[in-house]
Design an enzyme around this catalytic site. Structure first.
Site, PDB file in Angstrom:
ATOM      1  CG  HIS A 107      38.433  51.305  43.594  1.00 46.11           C
ATOM      2  ND1 HIS A 107      39.390  52.851  44.392  1.00 46.11           N
ATOM      3  CD2 HIS A 107      39.008  51.767  43.085  1.00 46.11           C
ATOM      4  CE1 HIS A 107      40.727  52.348  44.175  1.00 46.11           C
ATOM      5  NE2 HIS A 107      40.337  52.242  42.957  1.00 46.11           N
ATOM      6  CB  VAL A 116      47.675  45.433  40.478  1.00 43.26           C
ATOM      7  CG1 VAL A 116      46.508  44.297  41.562  1.00 43.26           C
ATOM      8  CG2 VAL A 116      47.277  46.198  39.878  1.00 43.26           C
ATOM      9  CB  ALA A 157      45.103  52.364  53.471  1.00 47.06           C
ATOM     10  NE  ARG A 158      46.439  55.572  46.607  1.00 41.63           N
ATOM     11  CZ  ARG A 158      45.958  54.868  45.815  1.00 41.63           C
ATOM     12  NH1 ARG A 158      44.247  55.095  45.424  1.00 41.63           N
ATOM     13  NH2 ARG A 158      46.299  54.370  45.380  1.00 41.63           N
ATOM     14  CB  SER A 173      39.981  45.997  46.526  1.00 41.80           C
ATOM     15  OG  SER A 173      40.306  46.365  45.151  1.00 41.80           O
ATOM     16  CB  THR A 204      48.928  52.700  41.663  1.00 41.94           C
ATOM     17  OG1 THR A 204      46.977  51.731  41.867  1.00 41.94           O
ATOM     18  CG2 THR A 204      48.628  54.016  41.119  1.00 41.94           C
ATOM     19  CB  THR A 227      39.998  43.726  37.491  1.00 40.27           C
ATOM     20  OG1 THR A 227      41.405  42.561  37.586  1.00 40.27           O
ATOM     21  CG2 THR A 227      40.165  44.598  35.825  1.00 40.27           C
ATOM     22  CG  ASN A 228      40.266  49.856  38.968  1.00 39.86           C
ATOM     23  OD1 ASN A 228      39.349  50.651  39.917  1.00 39.86           O
ATOM     24  ND2 ASN A 228      40.966  50.422  39.459  1.00 39.86           N
ATOM     25  NE  ARG A 234      40.392  54.043  40.596  1.00 39.04           N
ATOM     26  CZ  ARG A 234      41.528  55.018  41.781  1.00 39.04           C
ATOM     27  NH1 ARG A 234      39.982  56.316  41.359  1.00 39.04           N
ATOM     28  NH2 ARG A 234      42.098  55.341  41.651  1.00 39.04           N
ATOM     29  CG  ASP A 240      40.712  54.539  47.238  1.00 39.18           C
ATOM     30  OD1 ASP A 240      39.555  55.873  46.653  1.00 39.18           O
ATOM     31  OD2 ASP A 240      40.444  53.309  47.432  1.00 39.18           O
TER      32      ASP A 240
HETATM   33  N1  LIG Z   1      41.475  48.321  43.057  1.00 38.25           N
HETATM   34  C1  LIG Z   1      42.239  48.986  42.827  1.00 38.25           C
HETATM   35  O1  LIG Z   1      42.479  49.526  44.302  1.00 38.25           O
HETATM   36  C2  LIG Z   1      43.094  48.856  42.235  1.00 38.25           C
HETATM   37  C3  LIG Z   1      44.241  49.473  42.193  1.00 38.25           C
HETATM   38  C4  LIG Z   1      45.281  49.580  41.256  1.00 38.25           C
HETATM   39  C5  LIG Z   1      45.473  48.519  39.883  1.00 38.25           C
HETATM   40  N2  LIG Z   1      44.210  48.085  39.633  1.00 38.25           N
HETATM   41  C6  LIG Z   1      43.475  47.336  38.620  1.00 38.25           C
HETATM   42  O2  LIG Z   1      44.140  46.459  38.837  1.00 38.25           O
HETATM   43  C7  LIG Z   1      43.851  46.671  36.916  1.00 38.25           C
HETATM   44  C8  LIG Z   1      45.755  45.498  36.584  1.00 38.25           C
HETATM   45  O3  LIG Z   1      46.640  46.124  36.630  1.00 38.25           O
HETATM   46  P1  LIG Z   1      48.138  45.995  36.304  1.00 38.25           P
HETATM   47  O4  LIG Z   1      48.970  47.656  36.558  1.00 38.25           O
HETATM   48  O5  LIG Z   1      48.369  44.847  37.061  1.00 38.25           O
HETATM   49  O6  LIG Z   1      47.902  45.904  34.957  1.00 38.25           O
HETATM   50  P2  LIG Z   1      48.853  45.220  33.965  1.00 38.25           P
HETATM   51  O7  LIG Z   1      48.913  44.574  32.212  1.00 38.25           O
HETATM   52  O8  LIG Z   1      50.452  45.211  34.802  1.00 38.25           O
HETATM   53  O9  LIG Z   1      48.686  43.887  34.535  1.00 38.25           O
HETATM   54  C9  LIG Z   1      47.351  42.868  33.980  1.00 38.25           C
HETATM   55  C10 LIG Z   1      47.579  41.800  33.523  1.00 38.25           C
HETATM   56  O10 LIG Z   1      46.548  40.989  32.942  1.00 38.25           O
HETATM   57  C11 LIG Z   1      46.807  39.891  32.040  1.00 38.25           C
HETATM   58  N3  LIG Z   1      45.950  39.698  31.929  1.00 38.25           N
HETATM   59  C12 LIG Z   1      44.701  40.242  30.791  1.00 38.25           C
HETATM   60  N4  LIG Z   1      43.703  39.644  30.152  1.00 38.25           N
HETATM   61  C13 LIG Z   1      43.710  38.407  30.491  1.00 38.25           C
HETATM   62  C14 LIG Z   1      42.807  37.516  30.873  1.00 38.25           C
HETATM   63  N5  LIG Z   1      41.515  36.842  30.511  1.00 38.25           N
HETATM   64  N6  LIG Z   1      43.409  35.981  31.490  1.00 38.25           N
HETATM   65  C15 LIG Z   1      44.602  35.754  32.401  1.00 38.25           C
HETATM   66  N7  LIG Z   1      45.274  37.685  32.355  1.00 38.25           N
HETATM   67  C16 LIG Z   1      44.858  38.651  31.195  1.00 38.25           C
HETATM   68  C17 LIG Z   1      47.345  40.885  31.385  1.00 38.25           C
HETATM   69  O11 LIG Z   1      48.285  39.525  30.771  1.00 38.25           O
HETATM   70  C18 LIG Z   1      48.514  41.456  32.065  1.00 38.25           C
HETATM   71  O12 LIG Z   1      49.332  41.171  32.347  1.00 38.25           O
HETATM   72  C19 LIG Z   1      43.843  46.774  36.171  1.00 38.25           C
HETATM   73  O13 LIG Z   1      42.404  47.239  36.123  1.00 38.25           O
HETATM   74  C20 LIG Z   1      44.201  48.550  37.073  1.00 38.25           C
HETATM   75  O14 LIG Z   1      43.173  49.254  37.077  1.00 38.25           O
HETATM   76  C21 LIG Z   1      42.948  48.405  41.191  1.00 38.25           C
END
Ligand SMILES: NC(=O)c1ccc[n+]([C@@H]2O[C@H](COP(=O)([O-])OP(=O)(O)OC[C@H]3O[C@@H](n4cnc5c(N)ncnc54)[C@H](O)[C@@H]3O)[C@@H](O)[C@H]2O)c1
Length: 320
Positions: free
Chosen positions: A181, A20, A156-157, A149, A238, A125-126, A94, A154
């Site tokens: 969300h 993300v 947009a989808r 966010s 995603t 982050t979720n 989530r 959602d």
């Molecule tokens: N809000 C939205 O619409 C939406 C959409 C998609 C994903 N997300 C959320 O985004 C978040 C990230 O998803 P992702 O696919 O990138 O996950 P990911 O596992 O690819 O990346 C997460 C990163 O966070 C890092 N990390 C963990 N703890 C940390 C800390 N204390 N300090 C710095 N870095 C740290 C990890 O090393 C990792 O690289 C998830 O919670 C996911 O559910 C939100």
């Protein structure tokens, strides 16, 4: 305000260099949204690799400087975008992520404000609504600067699906998913319009809008709400959609666009909701949420919105 006025103070720091965080950075680079992107991750090797890859993309699009960052980069960043933490796995909701990611948010948000009390914090982050609330409860004085966010993605989808169904450019469709969300979110059909015409209402015209039956609207909403599950089943995560969504939110903030977006923010009594963060359309500008809109929704929608808020409240009570 014109865009050039903010040219020298539009740096963005992204915490989390995963799927993300890197996708948001990629959108910012390709759209030339900001002068500088700093990326922080506990996994420094990953952050370095993402930065190199993004620098190569920047060579095609503009002059965005992309660098590996530290919390000191928040000091001169207009926005810090939080994407670090656990992501949903196949079969997880989530809300299942709440304990683990609350601990991370409690650790990192104080570090952001210690560097820059004026920073806007964009939570991605979720579970994004719960974590936005957690961050606001730690820093109530910065409430309006902390936004999630929310259901920008959602919505947009849903607009994409409606656009395909009706053969209309999704950017010409005003339709919002609001609330959590997540699974308890709801579509605001009463406020959905194309060219000023309400969706599903009889009217004199080409027949574009009235051909959408209640059953079909439900199917399209279900597809929008469940899209993340389908994507995660196919490719584990995603990220392109949220990359584009976060870029739009960041642009609204950086250039004080005052764009109406369904971001997650604190409810202050509208529709009987308070003491919770969730998404309703709001005006987003340089100060974060700079205006609120109270849509004229139906009783059934209000009831569903209140149930969504209750779902979030129950989750908040488990972690605070
Ligand atoms: N809000 C939205 O619409 C939406 C959409 C998609 C994903 N997300 C959320 O985004 C978040 C990230 O998803 P992702 O696919 O990138 O996950 P990911 O596992 O690819 O990346 C997460 C990163 O966070 C890092 N990390 C963990 N703890 C940390 C800390 N204390 N300090 C710095 N870095 C740290 C990890 O090393 C990792 O690289 C998830 O919670 C996911 O559910 C939100």
């Amino acid at each position: 305000m014109c865009q050039s006025q903010y040219k020298d103070m539009n740096k963005v720091t992204i915490i989390g260099a995963g799927m993300v965080g890197s996708s948001i950075a990629y959108s910012l680079v390709l759209k030339d949204t900001t002068e500088q992107v700093a990326i922080i991750d506990l996994n420094e090797k990953l952050a370095r690799a993402q930065v190199m890859d993004l620098q190569h993309a920047a060579a095609f699009s503009g002059k965005t400087v992309v660098k590996v960052g530290s919390y000191e980069d928040c000091a001169d960043s207009a926005i810090t975008i939080v994407t670090c933490g656990a992501a949903q796995k196949d079969g997880q909701t989530r809300l299942d992520l709440v304990k683990q990611n609350t601990a991370i948010i409690k650790e990192i948000v104080p570090q952001i404000f210690a560097q820059n009390p004026d920073s806007i914090v964009l939570m991605v982050t979720n579970p994004v609504d719960v974590l936005t609330y957690v961050a606001q409860s730690l820093f109530p004085e910065h409430k309006n600067q902390i936004i999630g966010s929310g259901t920008v993605l959602d919505s947009a989808r849903l607009r994409h699906l409606l656009g395909e169904e009706l053969a209309i450019d999704p950017r010409s469709i005003h339709a919002y998913i609001v609330g959590e969300h997540g699974d308890s979110e709801l579509p605001l059909w009463s406020a959905a319009t194309i060219g000023g015409v309400k969706l599903g209402m009889p009217h004199v015209g080409s027949g574009i809008c009235e051909n959408l039956s209640d059953q079909r609207k439900k199917e399209l909403f279900d597809a929008a709400r469940n899209a993340a599950y389908a994507i995660i089943e196919g490719k584990q995560a995603t990220y392109h959609g949220i990359g584009a969504a976060a870029e739009q939110i960041a642009r609204a903030i950086l250039y004080d666009k005052r764009t109406v977006l369904p971001v997650s923010h604190a409810m202050e009594g509208d529709h009987g909701l308070q003491d919770v963060c969730l998404s309703m359309p709001a005006v987003v500008g340089r100060g974060g949420v700079v205006g609120r809109l109270c849509a004229d929704i139906t009783d059934a929608e209000r009831e569903q919105l209140q149930m969504s808020a209750q779902t979030l409240r129950t989750c908040i009570d488990k972690v605070l």
